[in-house]
Design a protein around this motif. Structure first.
Motif, PDB file in Angstrom:
ATOM      1  N   ALA A 286     -43.982  -9.407  29.586  1.00  0.00           N
ATOM      2  CA  ALA A 286     -44.641 -10.543  30.247  1.00  0.00           C
ATOM      3  C   ALA A 286     -45.505 -10.082  31.414  1.00  0.00           C
ATOM      4  CB  ALA A 286     -43.589 -11.541  30.731  1.00  0.00           C
ATOM      5  N   ALA A 287     -45.103  -8.996  32.069  1.00  0.00           N
ATOM      6  CA  ALA A 287     -45.851  -8.484  33.220  1.00  0.00           C
ATOM      7  C   ALA A 287     -46.989  -7.557  32.813  1.00  0.00           C
ATOM      8  CB  ALA A 287     -44.899  -7.741  34.156  1.00  0.00           C
ATOM      9  N   GLY A 288     -47.122  -7.271  31.506  1.00  0.00           N
ATOM     10  CA  GLY A 288     -48.212  -6.443  31.036  1.00  0.00           C
ATOM     11  C   GLY A 288     -47.945  -4.954  31.033  1.00  0.00           C
ATOM     12  N   ILE A 289     -46.691  -4.539  31.269  1.00  0.00           N
ATOM     13  CA  ILE A 289     -46.372  -3.116  31.249  1.00  0.00           C
ATOM     14  C   ILE A 289     -46.410  -2.578  29.825  1.00  0.00           C
ATOM     15  CG2 ILE A 289     -44.540  -1.428  31.727  1.00  0.00           C
ATOM     16  CD1 ILE A 289     -43.743  -3.140  34.120  1.00  0.00           C
ATOM     17  N   TRP A 290     -45.947  -3.380  28.855  1.00  0.00           N
ATOM     18  CA  TRP A 290     -46.009  -3.029  27.440  1.00  0.00           C
ATOM     19  C   TRP A 290     -46.652  -4.181  26.681  1.00  0.00           C
ATOM     20  CZ3 TRP A 290     -41.039  -2.682  29.880  1.00  0.00           C
ATOM     21  CH2 TRP A 290     -40.701  -1.383  30.276  1.00  0.00           C
ATOM     22  N   PRO A 291     -47.344  -3.874  25.587  1.00  0.00           N
ATOM     23  CA  PRO A 291     -48.040  -4.959  24.865  1.00  0.00           C
ATOM     24  C   PRO A 291     -47.109  -5.880  24.087  1.00  0.00           C
ATOM     25  CG  PRO A 291     -48.324  -2.865  23.719  1.00  0.00           C
ATOM     26  CD  PRO A 291     -47.661  -2.550  25.027  1.00  0.00           C
ATOM     27  N   ASP A 292     -45.947  -5.360  23.657  1.00  0.00           N
ATOM     28  CA  ASP A 292     -45.013  -6.178  22.895  1.00  0.00           C
ATOM     29  C   ASP A 292     -43.629  -5.551  22.999  1.00  0.00           C
ATOM     30  OD1 ASP A 292     -44.823  -4.108  20.801  1.00  0.00           O
ATOM     31  OD2 ASP A 292     -46.822  -4.797  20.230  1.00  0.00           O
ATOM     32  N   LEU A 293     -42.630  -6.282  22.497  1.00  0.00           N
ATOM     33  CA  LEU A 293     -41.249  -5.843  22.657  1.00  0.00           C
ATOM     34  C   LEU A 293     -40.952  -4.590  21.850  1.00  0.00           C
ATOM     35  CD1 LEU A 293     -38.560  -6.430  23.991  1.00  0.00           C
ATOM     36  CD2 LEU A 293     -38.029  -8.020  22.133  1.00  0.00           C
ATOM     37  N   ALA A 294     -41.501  -4.496  20.634  1.00  0.00           N
ATOM     38  CA  ALA A 294     -41.253  -3.317  19.815  1.00  0.00           C
ATOM     39  C   ALA A 294     -41.761  -2.056  20.504  1.00  0.00           C
ATOM     40  CB  ALA A 294     -41.911  -3.477  18.444  1.00  0.00           C
TER      41      ALA A 294
ATOM     42  N   MET B 199     -33.270 -15.115  17.622  1.00  0.00           N
ATOM     43  CA  MET B 199     -33.748 -13.969  18.385  1.00  0.00           C
ATOM     44  C   MET B 199     -35.197 -14.195  18.827  1.00  0.00           C
ATOM     45  SD  MET B 199     -32.079 -10.643  16.478  1.00  0.00           S
ATOM     46  CE  MET B 199     -32.647  -9.556  17.809  1.00  0.00           C
ATOM     47  N   PRO B 200     -35.683 -13.415  19.803  1.00  0.00           N
ATOM     48  CA  PRO B 200     -37.036 -13.656  20.336  1.00  0.00           C
ATOM     49  C   PRO B 200     -38.149 -13.435  19.319  1.00  0.00           C
ATOM     50  CG  PRO B 200     -35.753 -12.286  21.841  1.00  0.00           C
ATOM     51  CD  PRO B 200     -34.958 -12.393  20.577  1.00  0.00           C
ATOM     52  N   ASP B 201     -37.908 -12.598  18.295  1.00  0.00           N
ATOM     53  CA  ASP B 201     -38.973 -12.214  17.366  1.00  0.00           C
ATOM     54  C   ASP B 201     -38.912 -12.966  16.044  1.00  0.00           C
ATOM     55  OD1 ASP B 201     -36.674 -11.160  16.433  1.00  0.00           O
ATOM     56  OD2 ASP B 201     -37.280  -9.065  16.555  1.00  0.00           O
ATOM     57  N   GLU B 202     -38.308 -14.132  16.028  1.00  0.00           N
ATOM     58  CA  GLU B 202     -38.180 -14.976  14.842  1.00  0.00           C
ATOM     59  C   GLU B 202     -37.135 -14.472  13.849  1.00  0.00           C
ATOM     60  OE1 GLU B 202     -39.639 -17.923  14.922  1.00  0.00           O
ATOM     61  OE2 GLU B 202     -40.502 -17.261  16.825  1.00  0.00           O
ATOM     62  N   ASN B 203     -36.451 -13.380  14.172  1.00  0.00           N
ATOM     63  CA  ASN B 203     -35.294 -12.986  13.383  1.00  0.00           C
ATOM     64  C   ASN B 203     -34.067 -13.736  13.880  1.00  0.00           C
ATOM     65  OD1 ASN B 203     -36.446 -11.137  11.553  1.00  0.00           O
ATOM     66  ND2 ASN B 203     -36.487  -9.537  13.114  1.00  0.00           N
ATOM     67  N   TYR B 204     -32.931 -13.439  13.261  1.00  0.00           N
ATOM     68  CA  TYR B 204     -31.683 -14.112  13.633  1.00  0.00           C
ATOM     69  C   TYR B 204     -30.573 -13.081  13.780  1.00  0.00           C
ATOM     70  CZ  TYR B 204     -34.146 -18.349  12.337  1.00  0.00           C
ATOM     71  OH  TYR B 204     -35.065 -19.369  12.276  1.00  0.00           O
ATOM     72  N   LEU B 205     -29.577 -13.444  14.536  1.00  0.00           N
ATOM     73  CA  LEU B 205     -28.447 -12.559  14.760  1.00  0.00           C
ATOM     74  C   LEU B 205     -27.196 -13.222  14.213  1.00  0.00           C
ATOM     75  CD1 LEU B 205     -27.990  -9.808  16.131  1.00  0.00           C
ATOM     76  CD2 LEU B 205     -27.211 -11.038  18.150  1.00  0.00           C
ATOM     77  N   ARG B 206     -26.616 -12.610  13.186  1.00  0.00           N
ATOM     78  CA  ARG B 206     -25.369 -13.109  12.594  1.00  0.00           C
ATOM     79  C   ARG B 206     -24.222 -12.373  13.269  1.00  0.00           C
ATOM     80  NH1 ARG B 206     -22.063 -16.222  11.318  1.00  0.00           N
ATOM     81  NH2 ARG B 206     -21.341 -16.759   9.224  1.00  0.00           N
ATOM     82  N   ILE B 207     -23.311 -13.122  13.871  1.00  0.00           N
ATOM     83  CA  ILE B 207     -22.250 -12.530  14.676  1.00  0.00           C
ATOM     84  C   ILE B 207     -20.888 -12.980  14.169  1.00  0.00           C
ATOM     85  CG2 ILE B 207     -21.257 -12.340  16.991  1.00  0.00           C
ATOM     86  CD1 ILE B 207     -23.961 -12.827  18.158  1.00  0.00           C
ATOM     87  N   LEU B 208     -20.024 -12.015  13.927  1.00  0.00           N
ATOM     88  CA  LEU B 208     -18.613 -12.282  13.685  1.00  0.00           C
ATOM     89  C   LEU B 208     -17.852 -11.670  14.860  1.00  0.00           C
ATOM     90  CD1 LEU B 208     -18.225 -11.643   9.844  1.00  0.00           C
ATOM     91  CD2 LEU B 208     -18.637 -13.793  11.045  1.00  0.00           C
ATOM     92  N   PRO B 209     -17.430 -12.500  15.817  1.00  0.00           N
ATOM     93  CA  PRO B 209     -16.896 -11.951  17.062  1.00  0.00           C
ATOM     94  C   PRO B 209     -15.379 -11.820  17.063  1.00  0.00           C
ATOM     95  CG  PRO B 209     -17.208 -14.300  17.309  1.00  0.00           C
ATOM     96  CD  PRO B 209     -17.612 -13.949  15.880  1.00  0.00           C
TER      97      PRO B 209
END
Length: 508
Positions: free
Chosen positions: A447-455, A287-297
């Motif tokens: 990335a465009a500066g509208i928000w400081p971070d994803l959270a 994931m983008p924030d250094e976490n991970y996504l465990r998926i059972l699809p």
């Protein structure tokens, strides 16, 4: 006001959505993807045709929003993962793109399984294999179209190809690398996996890896003329749709669970480390924030509904589109358990990847008689996807207290309540309907500066629009039908190998 565009290139549809600075969708357009199947089990696309469809949706979304390209602050792209979009030194496709539902490499995968190689693959990547992942496709090309490698200079995933057409930049991100697959601990490509899976010789053609939310490039003058975007508009790297959907649903903390009820039904749990439980099954994505996504699809998500309606019909509205509210009223009048009709929803040619592994598994209706109606079958389709989700959630590590449901199927209150009843947990629906497009648009806004971070972006723009609590009486009734569903899938698993062998005898 500045605006953002999120592009979600799915298996069957490409969508572009315009968002304002409050994260509201103010314009959208979508177009069906032209799927090519030159042989049974093959799933290809014409890359140029898909790019032109993407261009039309970008123009359509801006027109729907009533804005021009110079008002767009940034663009993000998400797309289905796996497959191979291969280009030459001039940036031209060397052949049709091969997409993740493709099963041409099944025999290669069967041989790998016979050699006991899958355990090492999972140990390195955290991913179970399927025929349509990138390295399996490259191995098949080595064996069957070796001239392709001589003409190729880069192997891209779907979102990377579209971004290349927008910016001229060749790159990928850690989420897509996860499903190539790569080394999940290092978040990079794996030479060992390329050798192990038979994809030798392609190592130098794997693109550079950039962070998912990084500015990968700017819209070129040529792409601007095709899309209506302004030259120089920033474009982020983007990410695979599985990750984008989670971000767009406002979920980012370990322990949060999300099911995307889309073409594939992705049952996901955010974790803070590259954990691999249950062993040998499902996917593990960066994931983008250094976490991970465990998926059972459940690889057969709403594709199961599409298959049923396309072949057996349903109720249409005055515009000729499927009238789901009318169909759900008929399904709701049919008893739970569909009078004894159950469906194993394994219609995707990729087979089953969780909660057990069998790429040869296929679907089946059970319990039909001359009293069975189309309404029974339709109810069985609805219930089957809820049963399959419970089946996967039960195999997840740790208890899940609440499940966020997204994707096209989450728009149905009837189906959302059924998921709550079958899975015995509360179901939450987020405000964002196009979560894949939302996720990459939020990253582009950062990335465009509208928000400081994803959270901050998620907190400012996303909320829960509905919550469905399980009904105890309905859950108790569904428990019995779910038990029969599990018995059926265990019995039918034994027939997969026999069916596969018979097909090999009759196919050239």
């Amino acid at each position: 006001m500045r605006y953002l565009i999120g592009i979600d290139k799915g298996t069957t549809m490409v969508k572009s959505v315009v968002f304002d600075e409050a994260g509201r969708a103010v314009g959208s357009a979508e177009e069906r993807v032209a799927i090519l199947s030159p042989r049974p089990g093959w799933h290809e696309e014409d890359p140029d045709a898909s790019w032109q469809a993407c261009c039309r949706t970008i123009r359509g979304a801006m027109a729907d929003a009533g804005i021009s390209g110079d008002q767009i602050a940034g663009v993000g792209i998400a797309a289905h993962m796996g497959g191979a979009w291969i280009i030459d030194g001039e940036g031209r496709p060397v052949r049709n793109a091969i997409c993740w539902p493709d099963e041409r490499a099944q025999s290669l995968l069967t041989r790998l399984e016979g050699r006991g190689a899958l355990d090492e693959v999972f140990a390195i990547s955290g991913n179970g294999l399927m025929p349509g992942i990138t390295l399996m496709i490259l191995a098949w090309l080595n064996a069957n179209e070796p001239e392709i490698r001589n003409r190729a200079t880069a192997v891209l995933c779907a979102k990377d190809y579209l971004r290349f057409r927008l910016t001229g930049v060749i790159a990928t991100d850690p989420s897509d690398v996860s499903f190539v697959p790569g080394d999940i601990d290092a978040r990079t490509h794996s030479d060992r996996l390329m050798t192990l899976l038979g994809a030798e010789g392609w190592n130098a053609m794997m693109p550079d890896i950039l962070p998912s939310g990084a500015v990968a490039g700017e819209v070129t003058a040529k792409a601007a003329a095709e899309t209506g975007l302004a030259p120089g508009t920033l474009v982020i790297t983007g990410c695979g749709d599985a990750v984008a959907n989670v971000v767009g649903a406002g979920r980012s903390r370990p322990g949060e669970a999300i099911t995307v009820l889309g073409t594939s039904c992705l049952n996901s749990l955010i974790i803070d480390r590259p954990g691999r439980e249950p062993a040998g099954l499902g996917f593990l994505f960066a994931m983008p924030d250094e976490n991970y996504l465990r998926i059972l699809p459940n690889t057969s998500g709403t594709i199961t509904m599409d298959w049923f309606l396309d072949h057996f019909g349903g109720i249409r509205d005055t515009k000729g589109k499927w009238d789901f509210p009318a169909m759900e009223r008929r399904v709701a009048a049919t008893p739970r358990g569909a009078d004894g009709v159950l469906l194993l929803p394994y219609v995707n040619t990729a087979g089953v990847l969780a909660p057990f592994y069998d790429p040869r598994a296929r679907g089946s209706f059970f319990g039909m008689s001359n009293q069975t109606t189309r309404d029974h079958l339709m109810r069985a389709v609805y219930e089957a996807l809820a049963f399959a989700t419970r089946d996967c959630l039960a195999a997840m590590p740790g208890a899940i207290d609440v499940l966020t449901l997204t994707g096209g199927g989450a728009r149905s209150a009837f189906w959302s309540q059924m998921f709550a009843d079958v899975c015995r947990i509360p179901i939450e629906i987020c405000t964002a309907e196009q979560t894949g497009a939302t996720g990459v648009a939020l990253m582009a806004g950062v990335a465009a500066g509208i928000w400081p971070d994803l959270a901050t972006a998620q907190k400012a723009t996303l909320s829960i629009s509905a919550r469905f609590e399980p009904d105890p009486a309905a859950s108790a009734e569904y428990d019995d039908w779910y038990g029969l569903y599990r018995d059926l899938r265990n019995v039918y698993r034994g027939f997969s190998e026999s069916r596969s062998q018979l097909l090999e005898e009759v196919r050239p």
